[in-house]
Design a protein around this motif. Structure first.
Motif, short mmCIF file in Angstrom:
data_model
loop_
_atom_site.label_atom_id
_atom_site.label_comp_id
_atom_site.label_asym_id
_atom_site.label_seq_id
_atom_site.Cartn_x
_atom_site.Cartn_y
_atom_site.Cartn_z
N PRO A 1 -0.90 7.90 -0.80
CA PRO A 1 -1.30 8.99 -1.70
C PRO A 1 -1.49 10.35 -1.02
O PRO A 1 -2.04 11.27 -1.61
CB PRO A 1 -2.64 8.49 -2.26
CG PRO A 1 -3.22 7.68 -1.14
CD PRO A 1 -2.05 7.06 -0.43
N GLU A 2 -1.03 10.50 0.23
CA GLU A 2 -1.34 11.71 1.00
C GLU A 2 -0.90 13.00 0.32
O GLU A 2 -1.58 14.03 0.45
CB GLU A 2 -0.69 11.62 2.40
CG GLU A 2 -1.37 10.69 3.36
CD GLU A 2 -0.90 9.25 3.25
OE1 GLU A 2 -1.25 8.45 4.13
OE2 GLU A 2 -0.19 8.91 2.28
N PRO B 1 5.08 17.23 -1.30
CA PRO B 1 6.13 16.25 -1.61
C PRO B 1 7.51 16.64 -1.05
O PRO B 1 8.23 15.79 -0.52
CB PRO B 1 6.14 16.22 -3.14
CG PRO B 1 4.75 16.59 -3.53
CD PRO B 1 4.35 17.63 -2.53
N ILE B 2 7.86 17.94 -1.15
CA ILE B 2 9.15 18.39 -0.60
C ILE B 2 9.14 18.31 0.92
O ILE B 2 10.14 17.92 1.55
CB ILE B 2 9.47 19.83 -1.06
CG1 ILE B 2 9.70 19.85 -2.58
CG2 ILE B 2 10.70 20.38 -0.35
CD1 ILE B 2 10.89 19.07 -3.06
N LEU C 1 1.12 14.89 4.09
CA LEU C 1 2.13 13.84 3.94
C LEU C 1 1.74 12.70 4.87
O LEU C 1 0.91 12.87 5.77
CB LEU C 1 3.53 14.38 4.25
CG LEU C 1 3.72 15.21 5.53
CD1 LEU C 1 3.94 14.33 6.75
CD2 LEU C 1 4.91 16.15 5.36
N PRO C 2 2.29 11.50 4.65
CA PRO C 2 1.96 10.40 5.55
C PRO C 2 2.27 10.80 6.99
O PRO C 2 3.39 11.21 7.29
CB PRO C 2 2.86 9.26 5.07
CG PRO C 2 3.14 9.60 3.64
CD PRO C 2 3.21 11.09 3.58
N GLY C 3 1.28 10.69 7.87
CA GLY C 3 1.45 11.18 9.24
C GLY C 3 1.38 10.12 10.30
O GLY C 3 1.49 10.41 11.49
N TRP D 1 7.73 6.69 -3.94
CA TRP D 1 6.36 6.25 -3.61
C TRP D 1 5.56 7.40 -3.00
O TRP D 1 4.42 7.64 -3.37
CB TRP D 1 6.41 5.08 -2.62
CG TRP D 1 6.56 3.74 -3.27
CD1 TRP D 1 7.24 3.44 -4.41
CD2 TRP D 1 6.01 2.50 -2.80
NE1 TRP D 1 7.17 2.10 -4.67
CE2 TRP D 1 6.42 1.49 -3.70
CE3 TRP D 1 5.24 2.14 -1.71
CZ2 TRP D 1 6.07 0.15 -3.54
CZ3 TRP D 1 4.88 0.80 -1.53
CH2 TRP D 1 5.29 -0.18 -2.44
N ILE D 2 6.17 8.10 -2.04
CA ILE D 2 5.44 9.13 -1.30
C ILE D 2 5.23 10.38 -2.15
O ILE D 2 4.15 10.97 -2.14
CB ILE D 2 6.19 9.46 0.01
CG1 ILE D 2 6.11 8.25 0.97
CG2 ILE D 2 5.60 10.70 0.69
CD1 ILE D 2 7.04 8.34 2.18
#
Length: 719
Positions: A139-140, A252-253, A146-148, A167-168
């Protein structure tokens, strides 16, 4: 025991299988704080140093797996700068890579929630088994980052780039069946079978039946997409996601760009790109505000939870007044499992309320959220009635009749005589004083406000309004019932408009003054929508209803005449005088036509522009910045006054109420965080400049001036 820490232990079972267990002491959940990540590093090193191991299970001793990183640390960590964050993430990558590179098969047993960093832990192992009730996700992007810790690298290699992007970018929690279908997990089992399933997978991997080394090659090598496939996947996704996310949410982008950049790279090079992109996003204002919003939401939930612990359970509710609002309240209660009586004096109103509830349940069936049988069961939780026959067993009543004090007085007095002595009475009023409505009640301590926002099924906020004589038990029961309905209750004290409407009407006051000075309402709408509001003020007034707005404005003007009373006729009054009430009769500032789905679609209407000319006192050109200032300063100042007057208990609650109640742009964090971001001295200077021209609505309070001089802020270091 191979390792023992405060949050992590590692033990072996005698057959060469080690289990690394997350069990954060003195907490009900597992989260990855800096300290816990440090322990994970030590635990993995201990596993690397142990000889004779044949496999590793990663598990949780709590009801959840890991809910993610410790978000309370984010503001402090993120302010240390991009270089620090890149280095921090690279250290975490090294730990997760060490798990991925262990010389034996590994599996995660996922129970409860595995979110964010918790999900990324699971991706580092070769296999994943999941309990039927568990949920998993990244859910980042909802926090502006963003997922890190490998999510942008491992997940696309596991479930495909297109699925990983979905998903991301959405940031949603995914149920076990969906995760299995996507290939994110290898098995879904009942919770009590998790350990056995994990051991079975390791046994099959050691027997050569499952090729864990091939799994690793998939996760650590480039994505299997040729250049044309890459272009199609990523460029198509960017267009779709940009349209959905909008210009104010860049994460998201940024995540798609990271996946794209790392697609042809090895694990380490792809992770380096991810670490840098994470650090850039973490330093944005959007991230700062969304993290603050999350922390505020946690505070609001904790306060509500404290009330809930003191409350008597509401097992049977009732709503007085059917129609659209009553039907919406009945639907919300019934859909969340609390039976509700829906009473009205007219059969046709009962039918309208039932029709509204049926319509909302039918939409849930259409979306696959409910089966027809579940719909029927939940609909049976609504019992329509024209009499008070069964009201002796009701725990809480929501009065939702017309916004007229005399009618409400009569209905409340009548129902009070027909319910038990400890039944809680509430009024779904948006403007009428709760203290005033309590005057004719025999048990005013059992009475409070319960203000729902329209449409009930969509708007998360419920204002619980404490009158002068309202008792703690009434507030606690109402908060508990709102929570049981899936709403976010915020307790406020009584005053004209309570919190949300009191703050909203100075915003409309700014709108009216702009129109009087020649600003075009469609341009104002466009500027404020670009600023981040879901709809501009003219469109919002059409949705609220012009007659409703006039009534509420009269209440505000009576309560706060120095700044909310208006000389002459306003544009809103002109609309009412010309029977342009907004969407309810298809004409207001805009005209309305039905779109293909039967929903009202606004179109420009020249007649509205002609009518507005009657209130214009001067012709003036305004820049976008001037329009924003004229609209936002009075709204923000009234929020400040509500906090100073004790109408709302904290800056966090004030900001969350505006976000949940009127759609204040979430990425800006709320009115008080918006003042913090502007800088209190700069905000006071701007307000003073406007007040010289426009009067008391724009005048800063003395306390705000003192805060500005002292270098203080509303959210301090909490952020």
């Amino acid at each position: 025991m191979i390792y023992q820490g405060n949050a992590i232990s590692v033990a072996t079972n005698g057959d060469g299988i080690a289990t690394l267990t997350f069990d954060l002491q003195d907490e009900s959940i597992n989260k990855l704080s800096s300290t816990v990540v440090g322990e994970l590093d030590e635990a993995v090193k201990a596993i690397q140093g142990e000889s004779g191991l044949k496999g590793l299970i990663i598990a949780s001793a709590k009801e959840v797996f890991i809910v993610g990183a410790d978000i309370t640390e984010f503001h402090g960590l993120f302010e240390k700068g991009e270089d620090f964050l890149v280095e921090m993430n690279q250290k975490v990558h090294a730990i997760f890579n060490a798990i991925e590179d262990l010389p034996f098969p590994t599996v995660t047993a996922i129970n409860g929630l595995a979110l964010g960093g918790g999900c990324e832990v699971t991706l580092a192992t070769d296999f994943r088994v999941m309990s039927e009730s568990a949920r998993i996700g990244l859910p980042e992007t909802k926090l502006g980052i963003l997922p890190g810790w490998g999510g942008c690298v491992r997940l696309p290699r596991l479930i495909g780039a297109d699925n990983a992007i979905e998903w991301i970018a959405r940031g949603n929690e995914n149920e076990a069946a969906e995760a299995l279908k996507m290939g994110a997990v290898d098995a879904v089992v009942p919770n009590d079978r998790l350990e056995a399933a994990a051991l079975d997978i390791l046994a099959r991997a050691n027997a050569g039946e499952l090729d864990y080394r091939a799994r690793r090659q998939e996760k650590t090598g480039p994505l299997h997409l040729n250049p044309i496939e890459q272009m199609m996947v990523f460029e198509t996704a960017k267009g779709y996601v940009a349209d959905k996310a909008g210009p104010h949410y860049p994460a998201p982008i940024a995540a798609i760009n990271v996946i794209q950049k790392g697609a042809g790279e090895s694990r380490e090079r792809a992770q380096a790109s991810e670490a840098k992109a994470f650090a850039r996003m973490a330093k944005t204002d959007v991230c700062f505000n969304l993290v603050g919003l999350f922390l505020n939401d946690q505070l609001v939930k904790k306060k509500a939870s404290r009330y809930e612990k003191q409350a008597r359970k509401v097992s049977q509710a009732a709503v007085l007044g059917a129609g659209i609002m009553g039907g919406g309240i009945a639907y919300q209660s019934a859909s969340k499992g609390t039976p509700i009586l829906m009473k009205d004096i007219k059969e046709e109103a009962i039918e309208l309320g039932l029709k509204e509830a049926r319509k909302l349940f039918a939409k849930q069936v259409e979306r696959g959220k409910l089966t027809t049988q579940q719909m029927a069961e939940r609909l049976s939780n609504i019992r329509p009635t024209l009499s008070y026959g069964d009201f002796g067993h009701v725990d809480l009543v929501v009065e939702a009749v017309v916004e007229n004090p005399k009618v409400k007085d009569a209905v409340l007095s009548e129902v009070e005589g027909l319910v038990s002595d400890d039944t809680i009475l509430t009024s779904n009023t948006s403007t009428i004083s709760i203290t005033r409505l309590a005057q004719n009640l025999k048990r005013p301590e059992n009475f409070c406000g319960m203000h729902f926002f329209n449409p009930v099924h969509r708007m998360p906020l419920v204002e619980v309004i404490r009158g002068e004589k309202t008792g703690d038990a009434a507030v606690a029961a109402t908060v508990a019932y709102a929570r049981a309905m899936g709403k976010t209750p915020i307790v406020v004290n009584d005053c004209p408009g309570f919190l949300v409407n009191r703050v909203l009407f100075p915003y409309f006051g700014g709108f009216n003054s702009l129109l009087e000075q020649g600003a075009d309402f469609q341009r104002i709408d466009k500027v404020m929508e670009k600023f981040g509001w879901p709809m501009g003020p003219a469109y919002l007034l059409d949705v609220v209803g012009m007659d409703t707005a006039v009534h509420a404005n009269e209440v505000m003007a009576e309560g706060f005449p120095d700044r909310m009373a208006q000389e002459g006729k306003s544009a809103i009054q002109v609309m009412v005088d010309n029977d342009r009430l907004g969407q309810k009769n298809a004409k207001g500032f805009y005209a309305y036509e039905e779109d293909k789905k039967g929903k009202p679609k606004k179109v420009s209407d020249e007649q509205a522009h002609e009518l507005i000319k009657s209130v214009v006192k001067a012709e003036q050109e305004f820049s976008d910045e001037e329009i924003i200032a004229r609209m936002m300063v009075p709204l923000c100042l009234e929020t400040v006054r509500c906090l100073e007057d004790g109408i709302v208990g904290s800056a966090a609650e004030a900001d969350m109420a505006l976000i949940y109640g009127i759609g204040f742009p979430p990425f800006r964090g709320g009115a008080l965080r918006y003042i913090d971001a502007t800088g209190l001295p700069q905000f006071v200077e701007l307000a003073d400049r406007l007040a010289d021209e426009l009067g008391p609505l724009y005048a800063p309070t003395d306390t705000l001036r003192q805060m500005a001089e002292a270098g203080e802020s509303f959210h301090g270091s909490d952020a």
